[in-house]
Design a protein around this motif. Sequence first.
Motif, PDB file in Angstrom:
ATOM      1  N   GLU A 197       0.958  -1.208  -0.013  1.00  0.00           N
ATOM      2  CA  GLU A 197       0.128  -0.093  -0.061  1.00  0.00           C
ATOM      3  C   GLU A 197       1.050   1.222  -0.036  1.00  0.00           C
ATOM      4  O   GLU A 197       1.712   1.363   0.985  1.00  0.00           O
ATOM      5  CB  GLU A 197      -1.106  -0.075   1.156  1.00  0.00           C
ATOM      6  CG  GLU A 197      -1.920   1.165   1.191  1.00  0.00           C
ATOM      7  CD  GLU A 197      -3.055   0.974   2.343  1.00  0.00           C
ATOM      8  OE1 GLU A 197      -3.369   2.119   2.646  1.00  0.00           O
ATOM      9  OE2 GLU A 197      -3.113   0.075   2.885  1.00  0.00           O
ATOM     10  N   TYR A 198       0.639   2.255  -1.036  1.00  0.00           N
ATOM     11  CA  TYR A 198       1.622   3.110  -1.018  1.00  0.00           C
ATOM     12  C   TYR A 198       0.901   4.330   0.094  1.00  0.00           C
ATOM     13  O   TYR A 198      -0.103   4.434   0.029  1.00  0.00           O
ATOM     14  CB  TYR A 198       1.512   3.913  -2.499  1.00  0.00           C
ATOM     15  CG  TYR A 198       2.185   3.204  -3.486  1.00  0.00           C
ATOM     16  CD1 TYR A 198       3.596   3.299  -3.753  1.00  0.00           C
ATOM     17  CD2 TYR A 198       1.442   2.351  -4.184  1.00  0.00           C
ATOM     18  CE1 TYR A 198       4.256   2.649  -4.532  1.00  0.00           C
ATOM     19  CE2 TYR A 198       2.280   1.607  -5.345  1.00  0.00           C
ATOM     20  CZ  TYR A 198       3.598   1.826  -5.321  1.00  0.00           C
ATOM     21  OH  TYR A 198       4.229   1.100  -6.443  1.00  0.00           O
ATOM     22  N   ASP A 199       1.789   4.742   0.751  1.00  0.00           N
ATOM     23  CA  ASP A 199       1.370   5.986   1.614  1.00  0.00           C
ATOM     24  C   ASP A 199       2.698   6.638   1.984  1.00  0.00           C
ATOM     25  O   ASP A 199       3.787   6.535   1.401  1.00  0.00           O
ATOM     26  CB  ASP A 199       1.151   5.361   2.928  1.00  0.00           C
ATOM     27  CG  ASP A 199       1.783   4.253   3.647  1.00  0.00           C
ATOM     28  OD1 ASP A 199       3.034   4.156   3.410  1.00  0.00           O
ATOM     29  OD2 ASP A 199       1.404   3.251   4.415  1.00  0.00           O
ATOM     30  N   GLU A 200       2.673   7.499   2.983  1.00  0.00           N
ATOM     31  CA  GLU A 200       3.994   8.210   3.520  1.00  0.00           C
ATOM     32  C   GLU A 200       5.257   7.199   3.647  1.00  0.00           C
ATOM     33  O   GLU A 200       6.460   7.844   3.554  1.00  0.00           O
ATOM     34  CB  GLU A 200       3.838   9.440   4.629  1.00  0.00           C
ATOM     35  CG  GLU A 200       2.938   8.755   5.647  1.00  0.00           C
ATOM     36  CD  GLU A 200       1.600   8.624   5.517  1.00  0.00           C
ATOM     37  OE1 GLU A 200       1.116   7.434   6.305  1.00  0.00           O
ATOM     38  OE2 GLU A 200       0.982   9.181   4.848  1.00  0.00           O
ATOM     39  N   SER A 201       4.934   6.049   4.330  1.00  0.00           N
ATOM     40  CA  SER A 201       6.097   5.235   4.456  1.00  0.00           C
ATOM     41  C   SER A 201       6.634   4.518   3.394  1.00  0.00           C
ATOM     42  O   SER A 201       7.616   3.819   3.302  1.00  0.00           O
ATOM     43  CB  SER A 201       5.774   4.546   5.519  1.00  0.00           C
ATOM     44  OG  SER A 201       4.813   3.512   5.412  1.00  0.00           O
ATOM     45  N   PHE A 202       5.728   4.436   2.322  1.00  0.00           N
ATOM     46  CA  PHE A 202       6.073   3.858   1.198  1.00  0.00           C
ATOM     47  C   PHE A 202       5.709   4.707   0.032  1.00  0.00           C
ATOM     48  O   PHE A 202       4.528   4.376  -0.818  1.00  0.00           O
ATOM     49  CB  PHE A 202       5.477   2.383   1.042  1.00  0.00           C
ATOM     50  CG  PHE A 202       6.108   1.400   0.202  1.00  0.00           C
ATOM     51  CD1 PHE A 202       7.018   0.495   0.566  1.00  0.00           C
ATOM     52  CD2 PHE A 202       5.356   1.285  -1.343  1.00  0.00           C
ATOM     53  CE1 PHE A 202       7.659  -0.345  -0.517  1.00  0.00           C
ATOM     54  CE2 PHE A 202       6.126   0.609  -2.254  1.00  0.00           C
ATOM     55  CZ  PHE A 202       7.147  -0.333  -1.665  1.00  0.00           C
ATOM     56  N   PRO A 203       6.287   5.664  -0.241  1.00  0.00           N
ATOM     57  CA  PRO A 203       6.276   6.692  -1.410  1.00  0.00           C
ATOM     58  C   PRO A 203       6.076   6.115  -2.785  1.00  0.00           C
ATOM     59  O   PRO A 203       6.670   4.887  -3.001  1.00  0.00           O
ATOM     60  CB  PRO A 203       7.040   7.719  -1.336  1.00  0.00           C
ATOM     61  CG  PRO A 203       8.108   6.796  -0.742  1.00  0.00           C
ATOM     62  CD  PRO A 203       7.640   6.084   0.138  1.00  0.00           C
ATOM     63  N   GLU A 204       5.381   6.738  -3.699  1.00  0.00           N
ATOM     64  CA  GLU A 204       5.269   5.898  -5.135  1.00  0.00           C
ATOM     65  C   GLU A 204       6.728   6.126  -5.989  1.00  0.00           C
ATOM     66  O   GLU A 204       6.577   5.487  -6.886  1.00  0.00           O
ATOM     67  CB  GLU A 204       4.261   6.959  -5.946  1.00  0.00           C
ATOM     68  CG  GLU A 204       2.759   6.788  -5.464  1.00  0.00           C
ATOM     69  CD  GLU A 204       1.887   7.673  -6.164  1.00  0.00           C
ATOM     70  OE1 GLU A 204       2.244   8.462  -7.124  1.00  0.00           O
ATOM     71  OE2 GLU A 204       0.639   7.358  -5.899  1.00  0.00           O
ATOM     72  N   ASP A 205       7.596   6.707  -5.426  1.00  0.00           N
ATOM     73  CA  ASP A 205       8.805   6.679  -6.329  1.00  0.00           C
ATOM     74  C   ASP A 205       9.986   5.409  -5.578  1.00  0.00           C
ATOM     75  O   ASP A 205      11.124   5.444  -5.960  1.00  0.00           O
ATOM     76  CB  ASP A 205       9.706   7.881  -6.318  1.00  0.00           C
ATOM     77  CG  ASP A 205       9.881   8.462  -4.836  1.00  0.00           C
ATOM     78  OD1 ASP A 205       9.578   8.034  -3.870  1.00  0.00           O
ATOM     79  OD2 ASP A 205      10.739   9.677  -4.905  1.00  0.00           O
ATOM     80  N   THR A 206       9.372   4.702  -4.528  1.00  0.00           N
ATOM     81  CA  THR A 206      10.005   3.528  -4.144  1.00  0.00           C
ATOM     82  C   THR A 206      10.625   2.616  -5.332  1.00  0.00           C
ATOM     83  O   THR A 206       9.436   2.105  -6.257  1.00  0.00           O
ATOM     84  CB  THR A 206       9.322   2.929  -3.062  1.00  0.00           C
ATOM     85  OG1 THR A 206       8.842   3.785  -1.874  1.00  0.00           O
ATOM     86  CG2 THR A 206      10.179   1.655  -2.469  1.00  0.00           C
TER      87      THR A 206
END
Length: 84
Positions: free
Chosen positions: A15-24
């Motif tokens: 799940e994309y969120d602040e701890s797993f950003p979309e540019d990961t």
Amino acid sequence: MEKIRAFIEEQFLIEYDESFPEDTNLFKEGVMDSFGYVQLCRFLEQEYGFRFTEAEMTGNVLVSLTQIRDFVARKTAPTASSGN
């Protein structure tokens, strides 16, 4: 483009969120392997109606959601001229 995010989240159980950003980088984080990459490419081809070239498939350009969206936008953009 939200279909891409939904596909990745569902397919790779993230799940994309602040701890797993979309540019990961999905490879470096262990989220996606080569089999998952092929599945992603096939999904994009079916969903957006284009074909990957061999260079695009092996160029490893699709490592983050941000890069995937940019790539799809370029592949689906109308061309400026038709060769005249």
